[in-house]
Design an enzyme around this catalytic site. Structure first.
Site, mmCIF file in Angstrom:
data_model
loop_
_atom_site.group_PDB
_atom_site.id
_atom_site.type_symbol
_atom_site.label_atom_id
_atom_site.label_comp_id
_atom_site.label_asym_id
_atom_site.label_seq_id
_atom_site.Cartn_x
_atom_site.Cartn_y
_atom_site.Cartn_z
ATOM 1 N N TYR A 206 0.825 -1.224 0.000
ATOM 2 C CA TYR A 206 0.000 0.000 0.000
ATOM 3 C C TYR A 206 0.860 1.277 0.000
ATOM 4 C CZ TYR A 206 -3.239 3.486 1.905
ATOM 5 O OH TYR A 206 -3.969 4.616 2.133
ATOM 6 N N GLY B 267 1.393 -7.827 -0.909
ATOM 7 C CA GLY B 267 1.303 -6.827 -1.980
ATOM 8 C C GLY B 267 0.710 -7.423 -3.251
ATOM 9 N N ASP C 281 12.248 -12.734 -1.161
ATOM 10 C CA ASP C 281 11.924 -12.587 0.253
ATOM 11 C C ASP C 281 13.155 -12.023 0.955
ATOM 12 O OD1 ASP C 281 9.835 -14.413 2.376
ATOM 13 O OD2 ASP C 281 11.497 -13.166 3.078
ATOM 14 N N TYR D 15 4.246 -5.374 17.173
ATOM 15 C CA TYR D 15 4.507 -4.681 15.904
ATOM 16 C C TYR D 15 5.356 -3.431 16.158
ATOM 17 C CZ TYR D 15 3.713 -1.510 12.041
ATOM 18 O OH TYR D 15 3.909 -0.608 11.035
HETATM 19 N N1 UFG Z 1 -11.126 0.027 14.096
HETATM 20 C C1 UFG Z 1 -12.425 -0.363 14.357
HETATM 21 N N2 UFG Z 1 -12.959 -1.347 13.569
HETATM 22 C C2 UFG Z 1 -12.274 -1.948 12.560
HETATM 23 C C3 UFG Z 1 -10.952 -1.532 12.304
HETATM 24 C C4 UFG Z 1 -10.414 -0.545 13.108
HETATM 25 O O1 UFG Z 1 -13.074 0.154 15.251
HETATM 26 O O2 UFG Z 1 -12.825 -2.854 11.879
HETATM 27 C C5 UFG Z 1 -10.529 1.103 14.903
HETATM 28 C C6 UFG Z 1 -9.298 0.651 15.694
HETATM 29 O O3 UFG Z 1 -9.667 0.187 16.965
HETATM 30 C C7 UFG Z 1 -8.469 1.928 15.743
HETATM 31 C C8 UFG Z 1 -8.857 2.688 14.464
HETATM 32 O O4 UFG Z 1 -10.056 2.095 14.020
HETATM 33 O O5 UFG Z 1 -8.866 2.690 16.824
HETATM 34 C C9 UFG Z 1 -7.819 2.549 13.381
HETATM 35 O O6 UFG Z 1 -7.522 1.168 13.204
HETATM 36 P P1 UFG Z 1 -6.669 0.640 11.969
HETATM 37 O O7 UFG Z 1 -6.662 -0.847 12.048
HETATM 38 O O8 UFG Z 1 -7.147 1.270 10.710
HETATM 39 O O9 UFG Z 1 -5.218 1.231 12.231
HETATM 40 P P2 UFG Z 1 -4.306 1.136 13.547
HETATM 41 O O10 UFG Z 1 -4.417 2.455 14.252
HETATM 42 O O11 UFG Z 1 -4.575 -0.078 14.344
HETATM 43 O O12 UFG Z 1 -2.872 0.920 12.930
HETATM 44 C C10 UFG Z 1 -2.388 1.711 11.866
HETATM 45 C C11 UFG Z 1 -1.357 0.895 11.118
HETATM 46 C C12 UFG Z 1 -0.194 0.605 12.003
HETATM 47 C C13 UFG Z 1 0.325 1.892 12.641
HETATM 48 C C14 UFG Z 1 -0.770 2.657 13.300
HETATM 49 C C15 UFG Z 1 -0.221 3.977 13.780
HETATM 50 O O13 UFG Z 1 -1.927 -0.339 10.668
HETATM 51 O O14 UFG Z 1 0.818 0.034 11.211
HETATM 52 O O15 UFG Z 1 -1.819 2.876 12.378
HETATM 53 O O16 UFG Z 1 -1.201 4.845 14.232
HETATM 54 F F1 UFG Z 1 1.230 1.577 13.584
#
Ligand code: UFG
Length: 334
Positions: free
Chosen positions: A12, A37, A52, A142
């Site tokens: 991405y 990817g 890899d 992570y």
């Molecule tokens: N969330 C939901 N439902 C979902 C998916 C996410 O409520 O189905 C919430 C999560 O709890 C979080 C927010 O939406 O509060 C964002 O979640 P994401 O999974 O989109 O992203 P993350 O914040 O977990 O993680 C992303 C990247 C990481 C990075 C991080 C830094 O995937 O690699 O942002 O802020 F470290």
């Protein structure tokens, strides 16, 4: 003309970095094992070394085949929730692969490496917005793995002269405004694409993970930064490496809640976003909001797409144009 290696260039963020480099006329080679990817995310004419990073011999062969002016290292496992279930797998993959890459770069005489780090190194920060001097105390494997790589690279600067820029991404979101690349994970766990897929009827309604956080509406706050602005930051930091290694936090400086994001998708798309409520997801901090003042001051970087609606608009447009993601028959643009 400069030539750059982009690991994870079929992913991405990596695919958007490839576009940014190509748009300014640079030559690019992608190194990707295509585990998460997509070949179709790589523009035509860009060679893909399907390697890899754990394979030291093959990585060495890539550096022997081309000379690179710098390396952009984006290839990694990157899901917070997944890392809680497979901590050692995350740490081994992200740390081991990065060390193999850095050693190969040093051996080949490459002097600059831009590393895809994360806000997850900060854990649950006590102060917001998060500047570069905030203590790094990850609360998930992570983030821990990325911090370990940052530390390893710092030693390589002193001993081997490998200059590194560690870019702590906050929440990368959106898609190329020209529609050439977008976000397509399998399974999709990121909030914006996951909610869009739900709105399009291509996935179950999105579940809101927890409503009892200490935030204005009880759902977690994140700093969503447009993936094209993130890509631009990678290019902006390169000249800085002449002076030494650097670390920058990259975000827009505004925290949006999960509910804010769903409302933005409804506004932009004109459709309801079906959703349910679930428990908290393990490893999720309540709030991650960046201060990118250092990046702005030292490189002149400015986000071009800094509103949540604009970020969501480009994501929505990409999903409407590619309902099957990269699985649809559309070979790399540009
Ligand atoms: N969330 C939901 N439902 C979902 C998916 C996410 O409520 O189905 C919430 C999560 O709890 C979080 C927010 O939406 O509060 C964002 O979640 P994401 O999974 O989109 O992203 P993350 O914040 O977990 O993680 C992303 C990247 C990481 C990075 C991080 C830094 O995937 O690699 O942002 O802020 F470290």
């Amino acid at each position: 003309m400069a030539r750059y290696l982009v690991t994870g260039g079929a992913g991405y963020v990596g695919s958007h970095v490839v576009l940014a480099l190509r748009d300014r006329g640079d030559e690019v080679v992608v190194l990707d094992n295509i585990s998460t990817g997509h070949r179709a995310a790589v523009p035509k004419g860009v060679p893909i070394a399907e390697v890899d990073l754990a394979d030291q011999r093959q990585v060495g062969e890539v550096f022997a085949a081309w000379h690179f002016d710098a390396v952009f290292h984006m290839a990694a496992l990157s899901l917070v929730g997944d890392s809680m279930k497979r901590p050692l797998h995350y740490i081994r993959t992200n740390v081991n692969n990065s060390v193999i890459l850095a050693e190969a770069a040093i051996k080949a005489g490459v002097k600059r490496l831009v590393f895809s780090s994360t806000a997850a190194i900060f854990g649950v920060p006590r102060v917001t917005p998060i500047g570069e001097n905030t203590p790094a105390e990850p609360v998930n494997p992570y983030g821990e793995s990325k911090l370990m790589v940052e530390q390893a690279l710092a030693w390589a600067d002193g001993a081997n002269g490998l200059r590194t820029a560690c870019l702590r991404y906050f929440n990368a979101a959106g898609a190329d405004p020209l529609g050439r690349a977008g976000e397509d994970h399998m399974p999709e766990t990121h909030l914006i694409p996951r909610a869009i897929l739900g709105a399009l009827g291509r996935a179950e309604p999105v579940s809101i993970f927890g409503t009892d956080y200490d935030t204005p509406d009880g759902t977690p706050l994140r700093d969503y930064v447009h993936v094209t602005d993130l890509a631009a930051a990678h290019l902006a930091v390169l000249p800085r490496l002449e002076e030494g290694s650097v670390a920058y936090n990259i975000g827009n400086g505004t925290g949006y809640s999960v509910k804010d994001v769903l409302a933005a998708i409804e506004r932009v798309s004109g459709r309801p976003v079906p959703h349910s409520y679930g428990p908290r997801r393990e490893g999720d901090p309540p709030s991650l909001v960046a201060s990118s003042e250092r990046l702005r001051a030292e490189t002149g970087w400015r986000p071009a797409h800094d509103t949540l609606d604009e970020i969501v608009r480009t994501a929505w447009a990409w999903h409407m144009a590619h309902p099957e993601g990269y699985a649809a028959p559309m070979r790399g643009a540009a």
